[in-house]
Design a protein around this motif. Structure first.
Motif, mmCIF file in Angstrom:
data_model
loop_
_atom_site.group_PDB
_atom_site.id
_atom_site.type_symbol
_atom_site.label_atom_id
_atom_site.label_comp_id
_atom_site.label_asym_id
_atom_site.label_seq_id
_atom_site.Cartn_x
_atom_site.Cartn_y
_atom_site.Cartn_z
ATOM 1 N N ASN A 106 6.407 59.017 122.265
ATOM 2 C CA ASN A 106 7.024 58.016 123.301
ATOM 3 C C ASN A 106 7.299 56.722 122.151
ATOM 4 O O ASN A 106 7.095 56.384 121.399
ATOM 5 C CB ASN A 106 5.861 57.019 123.940
ATOM 6 N N HIS A 107 8.664 56.963 122.758
ATOM 7 C CA HIS A 107 10.129 55.616 122.002
ATOM 8 C C HIS A 107 10.149 54.769 122.945
ATOM 9 O O HIS A 107 11.223 55.421 123.730
ATOM 10 C CB HIS A 107 10.764 56.304 120.442
ATOM 11 N N LYS A 125 -2.647 56.194 128.550
ATOM 12 C CA LYS A 125 -2.777 55.599 126.757
ATOM 13 C C LYS A 125 -1.907 56.594 126.766
ATOM 14 O O LYS A 125 -1.215 57.977 126.549
ATOM 15 C CB LYS A 125 -4.391 56.027 126.261
ATOM 16 N N ARG A 126 -0.662 55.805 125.583
ATOM 17 C CA ARG A 126 0.192 56.484 124.860
ATOM 18 C C ARG A 126 0.509 55.865 123.729
ATOM 19 O O ARG A 126 0.234 54.632 123.361
ATOM 20 C CB ARG A 126 1.749 55.910 125.751
ATOM 21 N N ASP A 127 1.287 56.843 123.143
ATOM 22 C CA ASP A 127 1.656 56.079 121.778
ATOM 23 C C ASP A 127 3.065 55.786 121.732
ATOM 24 O O ASP A 127 3.820 56.877 121.365
ATOM 25 C CB ASP A 127 1.166 57.484 120.686
ATOM 26 N N HIS A 151 -1.780 52.831 123.229
ATOM 27 C CA HIS A 151 -2.577 51.725 124.336
ATOM 28 C C HIS A 151 -2.151 51.906 125.610
ATOM 29 O O HIS A 151 -1.579 52.771 125.915
ATOM 30 C CB HIS A 151 -0.776 50.231 123.593
ATOM 31 N N SER A 152 -3.014 51.190 126.201
ATOM 32 C CA SER A 152 -2.851 51.664 128.052
ATOM 33 C C SER A 152 -1.761 50.792 128.397
ATOM 34 O O SER A 152 -1.083 50.078 127.710
ATOM 35 C CB SER A 152 -4.234 51.453 128.465
ATOM 36 N N VAL A 153 -1.069 51.331 129.152
ATOM 37 C CA VAL A 153 -0.436 50.598 130.283
ATOM 38 C C VAL A 153 -0.596 49.261 130.019
ATOM 39 O O VAL A 153 -0.092 48.208 130.742
ATOM 40 C CB VAL A 153 -0.060 51.583 131.419
ATOM 41 N N PRO A 209 -3.355 61.870 130.578
ATOM 42 C CA PRO A 209 -4.136 60.205 130.113
ATOM 43 C C PRO A 209 -4.103 59.758 128.594
ATOM 44 O O PRO A 209 -3.973 58.706 128.603
ATOM 45 C CB PRO A 209 -5.815 61.023 130.732
ATOM 46 N N HIS A 210 -3.558 60.701 127.558
ATOM 47 C CA HIS A 210 -4.073 60.235 126.463
ATOM 48 C C HIS A 210 -3.429 60.572 125.497
ATOM 49 O O HIS A 210 -3.018 62.210 125.071
ATOM 50 C CB HIS A 210 -5.953 59.678 125.891
#
Ligand code: NAP
Ligand code: G4F
Length: 324
Positions: A180-181, A218-220, A251-253, A286-287
């Motif tokens: 994700n960016h 959670k996303r990077d 990090h999580s939302v 989820p991650h």
């Protein structure tokens, strides 16, 4: 003669950042856009490059339009950024998502193969292809795919077709598997921009609450401006290959929400956030967390903007826009 590049998805988030990057490198940039009754140039205008791109009308679901474009321009590089890119909509519009994200790539690859085989091709692949799959919590080029949405599945097809054209016909085709960016140009439906827009509206008294779905995902997250550099570097490599691109931090939302509220001076953020089942997904990823060592080592690429800086930049941009 200047290098030429065709960017599909020129009006989205990444298209304008990449166009600016390539124009600054001396490229002549063509941008593929769909026909609109009223074209929306806001993202290109935000970066001040709306006059630096030659626009061409076409659609990823219309093979003939792509054949004509490739035949006429024969660009040195094609960056395929166009997609139905919103995961949430892909359950309701699975056919459209497949036609654009999967078959559209086949059409582009065939156009290159038949009419401009020296053209290099970049495919916007995604960490959504990994879905549930990870190795010790991380995903890299060797991690299996286990997509969780019609969007993720459509991108797996495109990924393998891109690999297959490289292996079958010797074309220069490359997959950037981007995590994700985000940026101030991010579409308003995506969670980061929805949060920064919503938080600023609450701060300015323009909204009372912010409705979200799963806060534990959670996303990077990285900055789009950094990630388009990786796309360019992949296309300059001696040999075509596939690369994971991400920061390695996740990090999580919930953390994103907390930081965005903190940025506008609100600490008791929980009282403004409501959970709405409509924003939860039938199957969640989820991650996601990248192990991008291959890109660090082989491309010399590194992200520059941290998670904290990204949240700050996005909140500030929404504040500026909404205060107007
Ligand atoms: P975006 O903002 O949604 O932009 C997508 C672009 O594709 C839009 O300009 C859209 O045109 C265009 N498009 C959609 N359907 C089309 C069609 N049938 N024919 C021609 N153009 C069409 O996406 P983004 O965030 O810039 O992402 C760029 C690419 O990277 C996408 O392929 C996405 O799936 C992929 N990706 C993104 C991320 C991320 O975190 N951003 C991560 C991994 C991969 P309109 O402007 O007309 O709607
Ligand atoms: O911002 P999102 O919609 O992005 P998602 O699903 O991760 O997809 C984005 O990144 C992919 C790369 O991994 C790209 F390929 C894809 O094109 C797109 O750019 O959602 C992020 C997370 C999800 O887990 C979602 O369930 O946020 C969670 N979330 C919680 N509440 C929400 C919301 N997402 C959205 N859009 N809206 C909510 O209210």
């Amino acid at each position: 003669m200047a290098n030429t590049a065709l960017i599909t998805g020129i009006l989205g988030q990444d298209g304008p950042y990449l166009a600016k990057y390539l124009v600054e490198k001396g490229y002549k940039v063509y941008g593929l856009m769909r026909r609109y009754s009223t074209p929306h140039m806001d993202n290109l205008k935000f970066l001040g490059i709306e006059h630096s791109v030659d626009f061409i009308e076409g659609d990823l679901s219309d093979e003939a339009s792509l054949i004509n474009i490739i035949k006429n321009i024969r660009p040195n590089e094609v960056y395929n950024l166009a997609a139905q890119s919103f995961v949430g909509s892909s359950w309701d519009q699975a056919k459209l998502t497949t036609e654009v994200n999967s078959l559209g790539v086949l059409y582009l690859l065939n156009s290159i193969k038949f009419f401009s085989p020296t053209t290099k091709f970049y495919q916007a692949s995604t960490s959504e292809m990994f879905g549930l799959s990870n190795d010790d919590g991380y995903q890299d080029e060797n991690t299996n795919f286990h997509p969780r949405s019609p969007y993720g599945i459509s991108k797996v097809y495109a990924y393998w077709m891109t690999v297959n054209f490289r292996e079958s016909y010797g074309l220069f085709t490359t997959n950037g598997i981007l995590f994700n960016h985000e940026s101030p140009l991010r579409g308003i439906q995506f969670v980061t921009r929805k949060i920064t827009d919503g938080v600023v509206k609450i701060k300015l008294g323009l909204a009372e609450t912010l409705s979200l779905g799963n806060l534990e995902a959670k996303r990077d997250w990285g900055f789009a401006g950094d990630y388009v550099e990786a796309m360019y570097l992949m296309m300059q490599a001696e040999k075509p290959d596939d690369y994971v691109i991400g920061s390695g931090h996740c990090h999580s939302v919930r953390e994103f929400v907390e930081l965005a509220f903190k940025q506008v001076g609100i600490s008791d953020w929980e009282k403004y956030v409501t959970i709405d089942a409509r924003f939860k997904r039938p199957a969640e990823v989820p991650h996601l967390q990248a192990r991008a060592n291959k890109a660090f080592e082989k491309l010399g690429w590194k992200p520059k903007v941290s998670f904290e800086e990204l949240v700050k930049v996005m909140v500030e941009a929404d504040m500026k826009r909404l205060q107007k």
